[in-house]
Design a protein around this motif. Sequence first.
Motif, PDB file in Angstrom:
ATOM      1  N   PRO A 262       1.173  -1.436   0.045  1.00  0.00           N
ATOM      2  CA  PRO A 262      -0.062   0.350   0.014  1.00  0.00           C
ATOM      3  C   PRO A 262       1.181   1.027   0.021  1.00  0.00           C
ATOM      4  CG  PRO A 262       0.590  -0.767   2.281  1.00  0.00           C
ATOM      5  CD  PRO A 262       0.441  -2.010   0.811  1.00  0.00           C
ATOM      6  N   ARG A 263       2.096   1.348   0.179  1.00  0.00           N
ATOM      7  CA  ARG A 263       2.984   2.654   0.155  1.00  0.00           C
ATOM      8  C   ARG A 263       4.054   2.060  -0.347  1.00  0.00           C
ATOM      9  NH1 ARG A 263       4.826   5.591   5.058  1.00  0.00           N
ATOM     10  NH2 ARG A 263       4.666   6.726   3.729  1.00  0.00           N
ATOM     11  N   ARG A 300       7.690   8.733  -1.541  1.00  0.00           N
ATOM     12  CA  ARG A 300       6.464   7.322  -0.891  1.00  0.00           C
ATOM     13  C   ARG A 300       5.331   7.652  -0.751  1.00  0.00           C
ATOM     14  NH1 ARG A 300       8.523   3.415   3.590  1.00  0.00           N
ATOM     15  NH2 ARG A 300       7.100   1.753   3.248  1.00  0.00           N
ATOM     16  N   PRO A 301       4.043   7.680  -1.424  1.00  0.00           N
ATOM     17  CA  PRO A 301       2.705   8.134  -1.138  1.00  0.00           C
ATOM     18  C   PRO A 301       2.200   7.988   0.202  1.00  0.00           C
ATOM     19  CG  PRO A 301       2.604   6.654  -2.711  1.00  0.00           C
ATOM     20  CD  PRO A 301       3.705   6.451  -3.020  1.00  0.00           C
ATOM     21  N   ALA A 302       1.488   7.740   0.703  1.00  0.00           N
ATOM     22  CA  ALA A 302       0.508   7.583   1.907  1.00  0.00           C
ATOM     23  C   ALA A 302      -0.375   6.391   0.956  1.00  0.00           C
ATOM     24  CB  ALA A 302      -0.506   8.855   2.100  1.00  0.00           C
ATOM     25  N   ARG A 303      -0.615   6.523   2.218  1.00  0.00           N
ATOM     26  CA  ARG A 303      -1.041   4.826   2.136  1.00  0.00           C
ATOM     27  C   ARG A 303      -2.224   4.556   1.272  1.00  0.00           C
ATOM     28  NH1 ARG A 303      -1.464   0.538   5.665  1.00  0.00           N
ATOM     29  NH2 ARG A 303      -3.116  -1.642   5.345  1.00  0.00           N
ATOM     30  N   LEU A 304      -1.734   3.472  -0.168  1.00  0.00           N
ATOM     31  CA  LEU A 304      -3.060   3.900  -1.400  1.00  0.00           C
ATOM     32  C   LEU A 304      -3.570   1.986  -1.076  1.00  0.00           C
ATOM     33  CD1 LEU A 304      -0.361   3.991  -3.672  1.00  0.00           C
ATOM     34  CD2 LEU A 304      -1.654   5.892  -2.800  1.00  0.00           C
TER      35      LEU A 304
END
Length: 337
Positions: A262-263, A300-304
């Motif tokens: 998710p990240r 690195r994005p927040a939780r997807l």
Amino acid sequence: DGEGGPPTDGVVLLVGLLAVGLAVGVRAVRARQAAVGASLVAFCTVYLLVVAAVVTGVAGAAPGSPTTLTAVAEAPDRVLLTWVPPADGEPSLGWLVLRDDVVVAEVPPEVTSYTDGGLQPATTYRYAVRAVDGSPDEASAGTSVRTPAAPPVAPPPVRDLRVVAGARRVVVSWRLPGASAGVTAVVVVRRLGRPPTGLVDGRVLLRGRGTAVVDHPVSARPVHYGVWTVDDRGRPSVVARGRLARFLPALRTPVEGGRVGPRPVLRWRPVRRAAYYNVQIWLGGARKVVTAWPVGPSYRPARLRRGRYTWYVYPGFGPRRDVRYGALIGSGTFVVG
């Protein structure tokens, strides 16, 4: 006389001496010395008969079989025979070499070895050697030997190996040998910096059937590939090799279409003089869920949440308020979950 019989000159001398002895004995009898003369005549007569019998026997006798016969399997299809002539010398005509009671060769009398070829691997053979001018019923020197099994034959290698680099992936392809070649699997190994030397010397990209594999390496060093075929006993073929000088795709991670957590960490090739980058992440290619402006070539994005995403990266130059972007660095897809 060149035929192996007794010396002629010696025989003539011996017979002459015996004849003289007979003459002396006869004269002694005539001189009324009967006892001495009769004994001398009798001795010379008997001795002459014995010598004649011995000379006749030696002259007519043929040499016997070799005293020692040795057989050594030099290869799965070849045996070396060596033998020692008997005490009475070599035959005048030569030697007969027999394999399983069948004559396979006749060699000159001065030769004491023979190489028998064209044999079957893992087979026991009986050999014998006897003099050509000996009696056919004469016992021959004999021995047995078993040829070794043939060494295992490796399966044939793949053909026409190709390594083709695309924008974000490398395709390694090949042609398989014929259906009757005994190949049960193909093993593809990738190693950075130097060629792989075995089936596990590097990252194994494929172990199974197929004629191509897709790879996503990232390396400034040479990228090497080794491809082997394997038979049902696990024996590998000769390796087929391919390489790239390096592979630095615009988007480095995640791999195209890869499954991530998710990240995920997004990485791309840096652009000279870029002050920042614009990263856009779209869910299903229809809804933008992330817009970010990292200053380095990673994000690195927040939780997807679970789903399939498409992402884009642009370089930015100067202050962000100038909104001055360069050409698209690249776009790719990945799957969360």
